[in-house]
Scaffold this motif. Structure first.
Motif, PDB file in Angstrom:
ATOM      1  N   GLN A 130      32.768  88.324 104.551  1.00 55.06           N
ATOM      2  CA  GLN A 130      33.774  87.577 105.280  1.00 55.06           C
ATOM      3  C   GLN A 130      34.651  88.551 106.074  1.00 55.06           C
ATOM      4  N   THR A 131      34.900  88.207 107.360  1.00 55.26           N
ATOM      5  CA  THR A 131      35.580  89.154 108.253  1.00 55.26           C
ATOM      6  C   THR A 131      36.817  88.528 108.884  1.00 55.26           C
ATOM      7  N   GLN A 132      37.697  89.408 109.315  1.00 49.70           N
ATOM      8  CA  GLN A 132      38.880  89.054 110.100  1.00 49.70           C
ATOM      9  C   GLN A 132      38.923  89.995 111.298  1.00 49.70           C
ATOM     10  N   SER A 133      39.251  89.441 112.468  1.00 47.48           N
ATOM     11  CA  SER A 133      39.283  90.249 113.688  1.00 47.48           C
ATOM     12  C   SER A 133      40.670  90.192 114.314  1.00 47.48           C
ATOM     13  N   LYS A 134      41.039  91.264 114.981  1.00 49.65           N
ATOM     14  CA  LYS A 134      42.335  91.346 115.658  1.00 49.65           C
ATOM     15  C   LYS A 134      42.219  92.357 116.801  1.00 49.65           C
ATOM     16  N   LEU A 135      43.247  92.324 117.663  1.00 52.04           N
ATOM     17  CA  LEU A 135      43.330  93.269 118.770  1.00 52.04           C
ATOM     18  C   LEU A 135      44.296  94.381 118.421  1.00 52.04           C
ATOM     19  N   THR A 136      43.996  95.569 118.872  1.00 51.02           N
ATOM     20  CA  THR A 136      44.849  96.731 118.624  1.00 51.02           C
ATOM     21  C   THR A 136      45.749  96.955 119.829  1.00 51.02           C
ATOM     22  N   GLY A 137      47.039  97.136 119.564  1.00 51.14           N
ATOM     23  CA  GLY A 137      47.994  97.414 120.633  1.00 51.14           C
ATOM     24  C   GLY A 137      48.630  96.138 121.160  1.00 51.14           C
ATOM     25  N   SER A 138      49.647  96.353 122.005  1.00 51.91           N
ATOM     26  CA  SER A 138      50.376  95.242 122.617  1.00 51.91           C
ATOM     27  C   SER A 138      49.785  94.975 123.993  1.00 51.91           C
ATOM     28  N   LEU A 139      49.018  93.905 124.087  1.00 46.10           N
ATOM     29  CA  LEU A 139      48.327  93.567 125.331  1.00 46.10           C
ATOM     30  C   LEU A 139      48.528  92.085 125.628  1.00 46.10           C
ATOM     31  N   ASN A 164      41.719  98.211 128.629  1.00 44.66           N
ATOM     32  CA  ASN A 164      40.716  98.581 127.629  1.00 44.66           C
ATOM     33  C   ASN A 164      41.139  97.964 126.301  1.00 44.66           C
ATOM     34  N   ILE A 165      40.525  96.845 125.986  1.00 44.98           N
ATOM     35  CA  ILE A 165      40.913  96.061 124.811  1.00 44.98           C
ATOM     36  C   ILE A 165      40.081  96.516 123.618  1.00 44.98           C
ATOM     37  N   THR A 166      40.774  96.914 122.585  1.00 39.21           N
ATOM     38  CA  THR A 166      40.102  97.366 121.360  1.00 39.21           C
ATOM     39  C   THR A 166      40.121  96.234 120.338  1.00 39.21           C
ATOM     40  N   ILE A 167      38.926  95.762 119.966  1.00 36.99           N
ATOM     41  CA  ILE A 167      38.785  94.696 118.973  1.00 36.99           C
ATOM     42  C   ILE A 167      38.422  95.349 117.637  1.00 36.99           C
ATOM     43  N   THR A 168      39.190  95.053 116.613  1.00 35.11           N
ATOM     44  CA  THR A 168      38.969  95.603 115.278  1.00 35.11           C
ATOM     45  C   THR A 168      38.575  94.468 114.342  1.00 35.11           C
TER      46      THR A 168
END
Length: 941
Positions: A378-387, A416-420
């Motif tokens: 099971q996963t959770q995703s988020k964006l890194t940084g204030s964009l 450059n959007i970083t998806i974690t």
């Protein structure tokens, strides 16, 4: 649209998504279904009209290498597009399903569709071995079980192996074990004792039958060899052994200890353990068993994601001459360990993104997968940084990357959007993916000028077509959105700027269309508009002030009287003139401004430099020394007037100064020659005494009139005669008392104002008393309480003094004609005399000579009616109307002689010093009066 998996090229789907639904639609279809087979009605499931499917651009997207399904836009059915082989897609799994995405546009809606692939009985059971041998002791008791080979079937569920059949025989039967958790197995059961001497080899056929309709079968030939002797078989302590081991454990890790016993003795009772290879699974590749002890350890790499459980069969065999064996089962469960990080797959839908994209617009689809199970998967995703972006969950591990803020290409053109992505295992494993989102330009910036107001300085007489300024404007957009053109904004309320200047729309160069003259136009203003080429175009304005700079292009102009046409510029001076006496005063003006109009005066004739000098700043010509007998009687002077411009421009005037023997031979005080300072000061004293005396007399008269008014019963003022003013051919004036009666009104400001005498029928009350303060304007000083008010003269009497360039003062007494002076009871309208400067070309005028400045005392008088240029009513030329007598409060020099004759009707005279004889008589009278009132005059002074 389809995409290739595991490194294949992804398709770029460009759609605008405004809403996502998390509902899932399920269909089912049989494998191997023909192309065109209807899976389900998609339009009905989506609650849409069939016509809307094509208008809203329905697309079916998936991550599989083949496009298994498509939509029939005529019926709205989801149909099979490719052959579906369940065994190829989902090997070794009970449930097989294909997940696809149905994407609608306008507005964009996403639906997840799960198509369950049902199994067909298209595979028959098969045995791995082509033949099988069994050694059974003749001492084997009836009921003994012998494990048979396992058949495999690629189908699942009801189509897999359901049972086994044995060919008919008298010794054996089958014991079929259909366990709930595992596959169906069969064991050979001995029905009666074997007799090797009777039949040493028994041939059997084992048949595996699946659950299809109709069922399919697979067969295996078996040879049973009957062995003699050892009559006890080893037996395991448990029918089923279970063990748990973590995946990825190192080789040699202990799994379980097996135990089997044999009641025989010696070699017949000594047991040896071994694995039994069944079908295509060889336990020895994953595990290692100790043949003597029965201990099992890990030998291979256990991977939960590859296989989560192992069914291991073990055989225990004794060492008798005729070995006997028994079979045991071990179920090894592989425990999942969080050893797989999430995998991120990004499917771009909109790239580049417009900078005016609305919040909520979908940029890309993000799919996160994790091979682990349970929480580890099971996963959770988020964006890194204030964009200005965010990621939202659609369904399980499916996400959308959407716009979450205002975009500005001028601030940032690429994000450059970083998806974690992180799983929920322990410890957590994470992975990242970088998505480059490009922002496309929108015309959202108007051109900007550097300053809100631009001042341009242009010299007068500059050539036509000269570039006077270059406009610049900056637009932070790009391409056509940043290309700027310039234009002059038209203003119908202002002058036609387009006739003065023009602007190049491309370069912004402002050029002149005509030559400017500072004396005609000093400044003008217009607006320049900068407009870009965007859609729609944006523009901004800037105010441009054009200031014309003066150049020295005008020569000085000599003012009258020395500039009068046909006049002889001559002056007289007494032989006994003192040093510093003013001979003449030159006045000049320059149409330029600033230093170009700053004038200086010089004597250019060297012959006059030893007797006369000129004040450089004021133009006054003065004596440098006293006269001597050797001096000439006539002195021609040339005055040079120069401005301060570059180059300097000049004007000249010639004056002839004549030296006379005595002051009596000089011109009158109103000529160009000035009065000596000492005499001028005594005369001022006399004038002051006279003005004070007249003011006292008027004040006493006012008090008397008020007293009489308060004691009168008829409500009228006392009757007084107004003087009649008459002009003579020689230029003098005289006045006498007239027989006509007048009402006299005095203001409260009599001492500092002029006195206005109105005609007799003037009302005693509700009258406005009008004074002329300082000779400037009429002012109302008192209102008497009557309803109807008299109208005052419509004009004004002005005394103006303007300081010209070079320090010259020009003075004039200007008395504008009053149009009407009317009483409250409808008395006859009388016209007032008009006195104006010599500059007036029409109407009545009085003017001093223009050469001696403020010292001039010569006057010319003419009269006019209500308008300029017309004679007065019932008047002769040179007469003053008897109905009104005004003594203006002006700086003119006036001498008054009072005659007390009464009946002999001798006139009182107001004499302006134009004749020398009148001046002498006046002087003698004043000397007598001064001696008489010397003490009083000193106190007043």
């Amino acid at each position: 649209m389809s995409c290739e998996r595991n490194g294949a090229i992804l398709c770029w789907i460009t759609l605008f998504l405004s809403h996502w639904t998390r509902a899932q639609i399920s269909f089912s279809v049989s494998e191997e279904a023909d192309k065109g087979t209807v899976v389900g009605n998609l339009a009905k499931s989506l609650n849409l009209n069939v016509r809307d499917l094509q208008s809203r651009n329905l697309n079916i997207a998936s991550l599989y290498s083949k496009k298994y399904f498509e939509v029939n836009f005529k019926t709205g059915d989801l149909i099979v597009n490719e052959r579906i082989d369940r065994e190829e897609l989902c090997p070794n799994t009970m449930k097989c399903s294909l997940n696809v995405e149905a994407i609608l546009s306008n507005p964009v809606v996403l639906h997840r569709i799960e198509v369950v692939i049902t199994d067909l009985n298209d595979n028959a059971p098969e045995f791995v071995e082509t033949s099988h041998f069994l050694n059974i002791s003749e001492l084997s008791p009836t009921g003994e079980h012998f494990l048979l080979p396992l058949a495999i079937d690629a189908d699942t569920g009801s189509n897999s192996v359901k049972t086994y059949r044995l060919s008919p025989n008298e010794y054996f039967s089958l014991d079929v074990n259909s366990g709930e958790e595992h596959s169906v197995s069969a064991e050979l059961v001995l029905l009666k004792a074997l007799d090797r001497e009777k039949q040493a080899v028994i041939k059997l056929v084992l048949t595996a039958v699946d659950g299809g309709k109709p069922p399919k079968t697979g067969s295996l030939e078996m040879d049973v060899h009957v062995l003699d002797a050892n009559d006890n078989t080893p037996s395991f302590s448990k029918n089923l052994y279970k063990a748990r081991v973590n995946e990825n454990v190192p080789a040699g890790t202990f799994v379980i200890q097996l135990g089997a016993t044999d009641l025989d003795e010696g070699d017949n009772g000594r047991v040896t353990y071994s694995f039994v290879k069944r079908a295509n699974f060889d336990p020895s590749k994953m595990f290692l068993i100790n043949a003597d002890s029965g201990e099992i350890v890990v030998q291979g790499n256990l991977d939960y994601e590859a296989q989560n459980a192992y069914e291991v069969h073990i055989k225990a065999t004794d060492h008798g001459p005729l070995p006997r064996s028994t079979n045991g089962k071990l179920l090894v469960e592989v425990v999942d360990v969080n050893d797989n990080a999430p995998e991120i797959v990004v499917t771009s839908l909109m790239n580049p993104v417009k900078e005016d994209a609305e919040i909520g617009s979908v940029v890309a689809l993000v799919t996160v997968t994790d091979k682990d199970g349970g929480k580890n998967g099971q996963t959770q995703s988020k964006l890194t940084g204030s964009l200005p972006f965010k990621i939202t969950s659609n369904y399980k591990n499916y996400y959308s990357l959407i716009v979450d803020g205002a975009l500005d290409r001028e601030a940032c053109s690429v994000y450059n959007i970083t998806i974690t992505a992180a799983d929920e295992g322990t410890p957590k494993l994470t992975s990242t993916a970088v998505v480059a989102v490009h922002i496309s330009d929108v015309n959202d910036n108007a051109p900007r000028f550097s300053d809100p107001v631009i001042n341009i300085y242009v010299k007068e007489n500059s050539p036509v077509g000269a570039r006077i300024y270059t406009m610049t404007a900056v637009d932070p957009d790009i391409s056509d959105n940043a290309r700027v053109k310039f234009s002059i904004k038209r203003d119908p309320n202002s002058i036609r700027v387009t006739s003065l200047v023009n602007i190049n729309s491309e370069t912004g160069d402002i050029v002149t269309l005509q030559t400017f003259n500072y004396e005609e136009l000093k400044t003008f203003q217009f607006q320049v508009q900068a407009t870009d080429f965007g859609v729609p175009p944006l523009s901004s304005n800037v105010t441009v002030n054009v200031l014309i700079l003066d150049e020295n292009d005008n020569t000085p102009t000599i003012l009258p009287p020395y500039s009068e046409h046909g006049s002889v510029n001559s002056e007289t001076i007494s032989y006994s003139a003192e040093v510093g006496q003013i001979v003449a005063k030159i006045r000049a003006v320059d149409a330029d401004s600033g230093y170009n109009a700053l004038l200086s005066y010089h004597l250019s004739d060297p012959k006059g430099n030893n007797l006369f000098r000129i004040v450089t700043s004021s133009g006054e010509i003065k004596t440098k020394r006293r006269m001597s007998d050797s001096d000439l009687k006539t002195h021609p002077l040339v005055v040079l007037v120069s401005d301060s411009g570059e180059p300097s421009l000049t004007a000249t005037v010639s004056i002839e100064v004549v030296v006379v023997e005595s002051a009596g031979d000089m011109k009158t005080p109103f000529s160009h020659a000035p009065v000596k300072k000492e005499n001028f000061s005594v005369l001022n004293l006399y004038l002051l005494i006279a003005i004070v005396a007249v003011s006292v007399i008027f004040l006493l008269s006012l008090i008397t009139l008020i007293a009489v008014r308060c004691h009168r019963t008829d409500g009228g003022f006392g009757k007084y005669g107004a003087p009649m003013i008459t002009t003579h051919p020689d230029g003098s004036w005289s006045y006498s008392k007239a027989t006509q009666q007048y009402d006299v009104c005095f203001s409260s400001d009599t001492l500092k104002s002029d006195v206005v005498v109105f005609p007799a029928p003037f009302p005693p009350v509700d009258a406005e008393l009008i004074s002329i303060n300082g000779g400037d304007t009429f002012t109302r000083t008192q209102t008497l309480p009557n309803k109807e008010k008299p109208k005052v003269p419509g004009g004004d009497w002005r005394y103006s003094a303007s300081l010209r360039a070079g320090g010259v003062m020009q003075s004039s007494v200007h008395m504008e004609e009053s149009s009407v002076m009317q009483g409250a009871q409808g008395v006859l309208v009388q016209n007032w005399p008009t006195a104006s400067s010599a500059a007036d070309a029409e109407g009545g005028e009085v003017s001093p000579p223009m050469g001696a400045g403020v010292d001039s005392n010569s006057w010319h008088f003419r009269y006019g009616p209500g308008g300029p240029g017309a004679p007065p009513q019932h008047l002769k030329p040179g007469e003053v109307p008897p109905e009104a007598f005004i003594i203006p409060g002006s700086p003119a020099i006036i001498s008054i002689r009072q005659n007390q004759g009464g009946e002999d009707d001798k006139s009182d005279f107001i004499t302006f010093g134009k004749k020398e004889e009148a001046k002498k008589k006046k002087k003698k009278k004043k000397e007598k009066k001064d001696k008489k009132d010397k003490g009083k005059d000193d106190g007043d002074e």
